[in-house]
Design a protein around this motif. Structure first.
Motif, PDB file in Angstrom:
ATOM      1  N   SER A 256      59.475 -16.710  11.186  1.00  0.00           N
ATOM      2  CA  SER A 256      59.390 -16.426  12.498  1.00  0.00           C
ATOM      3  C   SER A 256      58.349 -15.868  13.179  1.00  0.00           C
ATOM      4  O   SER A 256      57.722 -15.013  12.599  1.00  0.00           O
ATOM      5  CB  SER A 256      60.602 -15.406  12.563  1.00  0.00           C
ATOM      6  OG  SER A 256      62.007 -15.811  12.153  1.00  0.00           O
TER       7      SER A 256
ATOM      8  N   LEU B 296      56.674 -13.099  10.743  1.00  0.00           N
ATOM      9  CA  LEU B 296      57.842 -12.287   9.970  1.00  0.00           C
ATOM     10  C   LEU B 296      58.550 -13.406   8.951  1.00  0.00           C
ATOM     11  O   LEU B 296      58.391 -14.602   9.332  1.00  0.00           O
ATOM     12  CB  LEU B 296      58.885 -12.020  10.714  1.00  0.00           C
ATOM     13  CG  LEU B 296      58.426 -10.860  11.817  1.00  0.00           C
ATOM     14  CD1 LEU B 296      59.817 -10.645  12.638  1.00  0.00           C
ATOM     15  CD2 LEU B 296      57.894  -9.512  11.222  1.00  0.00           C
ATOM     16  N   TYR B 297      59.140 -12.994   7.585  1.00  0.00           N
ATOM     17  CA  TYR B 297      60.069 -13.946   7.130  1.00  0.00           C
ATOM     18  C   TYR B 297      61.348 -13.011   7.310  1.00  0.00           C
ATOM     19  O   TYR B 297      61.634 -11.719   7.161  1.00  0.00           O
ATOM     20  CB  TYR B 297      59.914 -13.675   5.535  1.00  0.00           C
ATOM     21  CG  TYR B 297      61.141 -14.344   4.945  1.00  0.00           C
ATOM     22  CD1 TYR B 297      60.894 -15.864   4.785  1.00  0.00           C
ATOM     23  CD2 TYR B 297      62.039 -13.721   4.051  1.00  0.00           C
ATOM     24  CE1 TYR B 297      62.029 -16.685   4.182  1.00  0.00           C
ATOM     25  CE2 TYR B 297      63.178 -14.525   3.272  1.00  0.00           C
ATOM     26  CZ  TYR B 297      62.925 -15.938   3.355  1.00  0.00           C
ATOM     27  OH  TYR B 297      64.016 -16.414   2.921  1.00  0.00           O
ATOM     28  N   SER B 298      62.276 -13.769   7.868  1.00  0.00           N
ATOM     29  CA  SER B 298      63.580 -13.215   8.553  1.00  0.00           C
ATOM     30  C   SER B 298      64.784 -14.122   7.786  1.00  0.00           C
ATOM     31  O   SER B 298      64.696 -15.305   8.161  1.00  0.00           O
ATOM     32  CB  SER B 298      63.569 -13.241  10.060  1.00  0.00           C
ATOM     33  OG  SER B 298      64.801 -12.734  10.160  1.00  0.00           O
TER      34      SER B 298
ATOM     35  N   SER C 103      64.533  -2.100  12.475  1.00  0.00           N
ATOM     36  CA  SER C 103      63.331  -2.043  11.805  1.00  0.00           C
ATOM     37  C   SER C 103      62.720  -0.584  11.547  1.00  0.00           C
ATOM     38  O   SER C 103      62.685   0.116  12.596  1.00  0.00           O
ATOM     39  CB  SER C 103      62.294  -3.023  12.260  1.00  0.00           C
ATOM     40  OG  SER C 103      62.851  -4.389  12.659  1.00  0.00           O
TER      41      SER C 103
ATOM     42  N   HIS D 131      64.502  -8.614   6.977  1.00  0.00           N
ATOM     43  CA  HIS D 131      63.318  -9.126   7.321  1.00  0.00           C
ATOM     44  C   HIS D 131      62.002  -8.295   7.201  1.00  0.00           C
ATOM     45  O   HIS D 131      62.415  -7.152   6.631  1.00  0.00           O
ATOM     46  CB  HIS D 131      63.463  -9.683   8.997  1.00  0.00           C
ATOM     47  CG  HIS D 131      63.476  -8.077   9.723  1.00  0.00           C
ATOM     48  ND1 HIS D 131      64.627  -7.500   9.934  1.00  0.00           N
ATOM     49  CD2 HIS D 131      62.516  -7.167  10.206  1.00  0.00           C
ATOM     50  CE1 HIS D 131      64.392  -6.378  10.655  1.00  0.00           C
ATOM     51  NE2 HIS D 131      63.104  -6.208  10.836  1.00  0.00           N
TER      52      HIS D 131
ATOM     53  N   SER E 225      68.783  -6.687  15.103  1.00  0.00           N
ATOM     54  CA  SER E 225      67.821  -6.018  13.598  1.00  0.00           C
ATOM     55  C   SER E 225      67.591  -4.754  14.031  1.00  0.00           C
ATOM     56  O   SER E 225      67.332  -4.389  15.167  1.00  0.00           O
ATOM     57  CB  SER E 225      66.398  -6.887  13.694  1.00  0.00           C
ATOM     58  OG  SER E 225      65.973  -7.105  15.035  1.00  0.00           O
TER      59      SER E 225
ATOM     60  N   ASN F 190      68.925  -7.216   9.212  1.00  0.00           N
ATOM     61  CA  ASN F 190      69.431  -8.100  10.285  1.00  0.00           C
ATOM     62  C   ASN F 190      70.995  -8.122  10.277  1.00  0.00           C
ATOM     63  O   ASN F 190      71.470  -8.106   8.948  1.00  0.00           O
ATOM     64  CB  ASN F 190      69.036  -9.665   9.853  1.00  0.00           C
ATOM     65  CG  ASN F 190      67.433  -9.895  10.016  1.00  0.00           C
ATOM     66  OD1 ASN F 190      66.757  -8.983  10.874  1.00  0.00           O
ATOM     67  ND2 ASN F 190      66.764 -10.856   9.528  1.00  0.00           N
TER      68      ASN F 190
END
Length: 199
Positions: free
Chosen positions: A112, A93-95, A194, A73, A192, A54
């Motif tokens: 999230s 998600l954990y962000s 990914s 994230h 972000s 991020n």
């Protein structure tokens, strides 16, 4: 499909263990559990995992003194194809969001839930956009003075390209529409990048 469901249920169990070990309130744990069960209940064959970087910051009237914070994230995704060219993808998600002020980092950790609508103009490439809800799980101690808000909401949009049938790269921009502080006018913004794998 049965194997895919079993793998997804395993990932959900891992997610529950993560939630149980985090220092968050009972009510927040209930909300996290309900959201995970909803995604599991609607699951079909195609799910995956993703993680990445991020490049977070704040925007708003009081955001001039803040700069980009590099964070991360990770989470699970589920893609349901409506047609060959159109799909819906919820994510869990954990962000980490936030920003920097000189050498001071302000970090906000969110659970999230993006809900992305994806359009495939060609096979292996899609354009995506949709709403995103965030619930604050933890924050850095130095953010206490700003009196953080529990929930975040905004819109996200991005591009995704499949390098193989299963491996994909993704770029996404998120603009929060809700203030993250009850004291000053700052909202989350995030770019972000990914890397993910579909099963």
């Amino acid at each position: 499909m049965v194997k895919s469901k079993l793998k997804f249920i395993f990932l959900i169990k891992v997610f529950f263990i993560f939630v149980s070990l985090t220092n968050i309130s009972f009510m927040k744990k209930i909300l996290l559990t309900v959201a995970a069960l909803v995604c599991a209940a609607t699951m079909q064959a195609q799910f995956g995992v993703k993680a990445g970087f991020n490049f977070a910051n704040f925007r708003g009237d009081a955001a001039d003194d803040f700069n980009v914070l590099t964070a991360w994230h990770a989470g699970v995704v589920y893609e349901s194809h409506v047609t060959t060219y159109f799909s819906v993808q919820p994510e869990l998600l954990y962000s980490v969001a936030g920003a920097k002020n000189d050498d001071t980092e302000f970090k906000l950790g969110y659970f999230s839930v993006p809900l992305m609508l994806k359009v495939y103009p060609t096979p292996g490439f899609n354009i995506q956009a949709g709403p995103q809800l965030g619930m604050l799980i933890n924050e850095s101690d130095n953010f206490d003075a700003f009196k953080s808000e529990t929930f975040d909401f905004g819109l996200a949009a991005g591009l995704e390209f499949f390098l193989t049938n299963n491996l994909f790269i993704q770029a996404r921009y998120y603009a929060g529409s809700k203030k993250v502080s009850s004291e000053i006018d700052i909202k989350n913004t995030n770019v972000s990048a990914s890397l993910g794998l579909m099963f």
